[in-house]
Design an enzyme around this catalytic site. Structure first.
Site, PDB file in Angstrom:
ATOM      1  N   ARG A 260       0.827  -1.225   0.000  1.00 50.00           N
ATOM      2  CA  ARG A 260       0.000   0.000   0.000  1.00 50.00           C
ATOM      3  C   ARG A 260       0.855   1.266   0.000  1.00 50.00           C
ATOM      4  O   ARG A 260       0.533   2.237  -0.654  1.00 50.00           O
ATOM      5  CB  ARG A 260      -0.937   0.014   1.213  1.00 50.00           C
ATOM      6  CG  ARG A 260      -1.997  -1.078   1.175  1.00 50.00           C
ATOM      7  CD  ARG A 260      -3.045  -0.747   0.136  1.00 50.00           C
ATOM      8  NE  ARG A 260      -4.002  -1.810  -0.051  1.00 50.00           N
ATOM      9  CZ  ARG A 260      -5.203  -1.858   0.516  1.00 50.00           C
ATOM     10  NH1 ARG A 260      -5.585  -0.891   1.306  1.00 50.00           N
ATOM     11  NH2 ARG A 260      -6.028  -2.868   0.283  1.00 50.00           N
TER      12      ARG A 260
ATOM     13  N   ASP B 296     -15.439   6.831  13.157  1.00 48.44           N
ATOM     14  CA  ASP B 296     -14.346   6.131  12.466  1.00 48.44           C
ATOM     15  C   ASP B 296     -13.239   7.142  12.187  1.00 48.44           C
ATOM     16  O   ASP B 296     -13.472   8.353  12.198  1.00 48.44           O
ATOM     17  CB  ASP B 296     -14.841   5.521  11.152  1.00 48.44           C
ATOM     18  CG  ASP B 296     -13.954   4.373  10.676  1.00 48.44           C
ATOM     19  OD1 ASP B 296     -14.314   3.201  10.912  1.00 48.44           O
ATOM     20  OD2 ASP B 296     -12.877   4.636  10.077  1.00 48.44           O
TER      21      ASP B 296
HETATM   22  C1  LIG Z   1     -12.649  -3.952   9.683  1.00 52.01           C
HETATM   23  S1  LIG Z   1     -13.455  -2.423   9.940  1.00 52.01           S
HETATM   24  C2  LIG Z   1     -14.775  -2.923  11.029  1.00 52.01           C
HETATM   25  C3  LIG Z   1     -16.103  -2.337  10.657  1.00 52.01           C
HETATM   26  C4  LIG Z   1     -17.262  -2.809  11.501  1.00 52.01           C
HETATM   27  N1  LIG Z   1     -17.061  -2.487  12.894  1.00 52.01           N
HETATM   28  C5  LIG Z   1     -17.485  -4.295  11.338  1.00 52.01           C
HETATM   29  O1  LIG Z   1     -17.130  -5.081  12.224  1.00 52.01           O
HETATM   30  O2  LIG Z   1     -18.028  -4.694  10.310  1.00 52.01           O
HETATM   31  C6  LIG Z   1     -12.340  -1.565  11.044  1.00 52.01           C
HETATM   32  C7  LIG Z   1     -12.619  -0.081  11.113  1.00 52.01           C
HETATM   33  O3  LIG Z   1     -11.871   0.494  12.201  1.00 52.01           O
HETATM   34  C8  LIG Z   1     -11.436   1.766  11.796  1.00 52.01           C
HETATM   35  N2  LIG Z   1     -10.294   2.179  12.622  1.00 52.01           N
HETATM   36  C9  LIG Z   1      -9.050   1.658  12.645  1.00 52.01           C
HETATM   37  N3  LIG Z   1      -8.280   2.331  13.518  1.00 52.01           N
HETATM   38  C10 LIG Z   1      -9.036   3.300  14.056  1.00 52.01           C
HETATM   39  C11 LIG Z   1      -8.797   4.331  15.013  1.00 52.01           C
HETATM   40  N4  LIG Z   1      -7.621   4.504  15.590  1.00 52.01           N
HETATM   41  N5  LIG Z   1      -9.832   5.144  15.340  1.00 52.01           N
HETATM   42  C12 LIG Z   1     -11.040   4.993  14.770  1.00 52.01           C
HETATM   43  N6  LIG Z   1     -11.329   4.044  13.856  1.00 52.01           N
HETATM   44  C13 LIG Z   1     -10.339   3.199  13.501  1.00 52.01           C
HETATM   45  C14 LIG Z   1     -11.081   1.583  10.325  1.00 52.01           C
HETATM   46  O4  LIG Z   1     -11.070   2.808   9.609  1.00 52.01           O
HETATM   47  C15 LIG Z   1     -12.201   0.645   9.853  1.00 52.01           C
HETATM   48  O5  LIG Z   1     -13.279   1.341   9.308  1.00 52.01           O
END
Ligand SMILES: C[S@@+](CC[C@H](N)C(=O)[O-])C[C@H]1O[C@@H](n2cnc3c(N)ncnc32)[C@H](O)[C@@H]1O
Length: 294
Positions: free
Chosen positions: A42, A151
Site C-alpha cells: 500500500r 471512524d
Molecule cells: C474492519 S473495519 C470494522 C467495521 C465494523 N465495525 C465491522 O465489524 O463490520 C475496522 C474499522 O476500524 C477503523 N479504525 C481503525 N483504527 C481506528 C482508530 N484509531 N480510530 C477509529 N477508527 C479506527 C477503520 O477505519 C475501519 O473502518
C-alpha cells in the site's frame, strides 16, 4: 541499507519502518509481520500515485501536512464490513440486551437509548443496529435513540452518510428489512430517513480519547485486532468507563478480553460473547455466565 525497488520509486526498510511507527503512534494501528506485505504494497502504491520517487519525500510531506498524512492513512485502513455481519450478535442484541434496557429505561425521562458504534467503517454496522432497534424495541418511536457512529476514515464516513449500499454489503438484509428500511435509488439501496435520523457520524480517532457521554451499548467489532495489546487494554478500560452500569460491550468474534483486568461479566450466548458492565451490587457475582439461546 536495503531498498525495495518498484516501478521507479524507492523505499528503504528504514523509511518503511518510520512510516509504520508514525501511523502506529497516531492511530494505534499496528502492522506486525502478518500484515507487513499489505503495508509495504500500500505504501508503494501511494508513493506511485503521488508521483514521488523517494520515501523521504513522502515522510517529509506527511510530517508537514495533515492532508498528506491522511491520504496515506486512508490507503492503510481495512474497512471490510457488511450489514448484520455476525447475525448472532444482532440476535443477542435484540433478544437479550434490548428487552433488558427497555425494562431499565422505559420510565426514565427523557427515554433515551445511546449506542456507540466505534470503528463503524462505511456505516453498515450502525444501520444494522438502527434496524434492530426499529424492528424490535417496544414502542421504538417513543424512544429518543442516539447511535453515535465514529471512524478514523473520512472516505468511509462520507459513504456512510450517503447510506447507499449494493451487493455483498446488503446480502445479510432480509427482503422484509429491505422493503421497510431502504428505498431503491441510483447506485443501490438507500437507508430511509427514519433510520438515518437515529445515527450521527463523526470522525474520531480511538487512540485520542474524546468525551462522548455515557452509553448503554458499545459495538467495537473487528477494530481491536489491529491494535497493540497495550492500546487494546486502554481502550477496553475506556469502554468500561463510558458504559452505563448494566450496559453492554460487543466485540468481534476473534477479540477476547478475558485476560484483561476489567470487571466485565462475560455472557456466552450461542456463538457470541457479550460483555456486561455490572451494576454496583453485582460486582461480587461470577464473571462468566453461559446461557442458552438468545
Ligand atoms: C474492519 S473495519 C470494522 C467495521 C465494523 N465495525 C465491522 O465489524 O463490520 C475496522 C474499522 O476500524 C477503523 N479504525 C481503525 N483504527 C481506528 C482508530 N484509531 N480510530 C477509529 N477508527 C479506527 C477503520 O477505519 C475501519 O473502518
Amino acid at each position: 541499507m536495503s531498498e525495495r525497488q518498484g516501478l521507479g520509486h524507492r523505499l528503504s526498510e528504514h523509511e518503511l519502518s518510520e512510516i509504520r511507527m508514525l501511523i502506529e503512534e497516531r492511530t494505534g494501528i499496528c502492522f506486525d509481520e502478518s500484515r507487513e506485505r499489505f503495508f509495504s504494497t500500500r505504501v508503494h502504491e501511494h508513493l506511485r500515485a503521488k508521483g514521488l520517487s523517494r520515501g523521504t519525500d513522502l515522510l517529509r510531506a506527511m510530517r508537514k501536512s495533515n492532508v498528506e498524512y491522511e491520504a496515506l492513512l486512508e490507503r492503510l485502513l481495512t474497512q471490510e464490513t457488511s450489514f448484520f455481519r455476525y447475525p448472532g450478535v444482532y440476535e443477542a442484541f435484540e433478544k437479550r440486551v434490548l428487552p433488558e434496557l427497555h425494562v431499565k429505561k422505559f420510565w426514565k425521562n427523557p427515554r433515551t437509548l445511546r449506542i456507540w458504534s466505534a470503528g463503524c467503517s462505511t456505516g453498515e454496522e450502525p444501520y444494522s443496529i438502527a434496524i434492530t432497534i426499529a424492528d424490535s424495541l417496544s414502542f421504538a418511536d417513543s424512544w429518543n435513540v442516539e447511535i453515535l457512529a465514529t471512524d478514523i476514515g473520512r472516505q468511509a464516513l462520507k459513504h456512510a452518510e450517503h447510506a447507499i449500499y449494493t451487493g455483498r454489503s446488503i446480502a445479510g438484509v432480509t427482503e422484509r428489512q429491505l422493503a421497510n428500511h431502504f428505498s431503491a435509488v441510483e447506485g443501490g439501496q438507500q437507508v430511509k430517513p427514519r433510520l438515518r435520523k437515529m445515527v450521527s457520524f463523526a470522525l474520531m480517532n480511538l487512540a485520542s480519547p474524546v468525551y462522548i457521554g455515557r452509553m448503554d451499548g458499545i459495538f467495537c467489532m473487528n477494530v481491536l485486532i489491529y491494535f497493540s495489546e497495550e492500546r487494546r487494554r486502554a481502550l477496553v478500560q475506556r469502554f468500561y468507563e463510558t458504559l452505563e452500569p448494566g450496559g453492554y460491550l460487543f466485540l468481534g468474534h476473534s477479540e477476547s478480553i478475558s485476560k484483561m483486568p476489567v470487571k466485565f461479566q462475560a455472557i456466552v450466548l450461542n456463538d457470541c460473547i457479550l460483555y456486561r458492565k455490572p451494576i454496583a451490587d453485582e460486582l461480587l457475582k461470577p464473571e462468566l455466565v453461559t446461557e442458552g439461546r438468545a
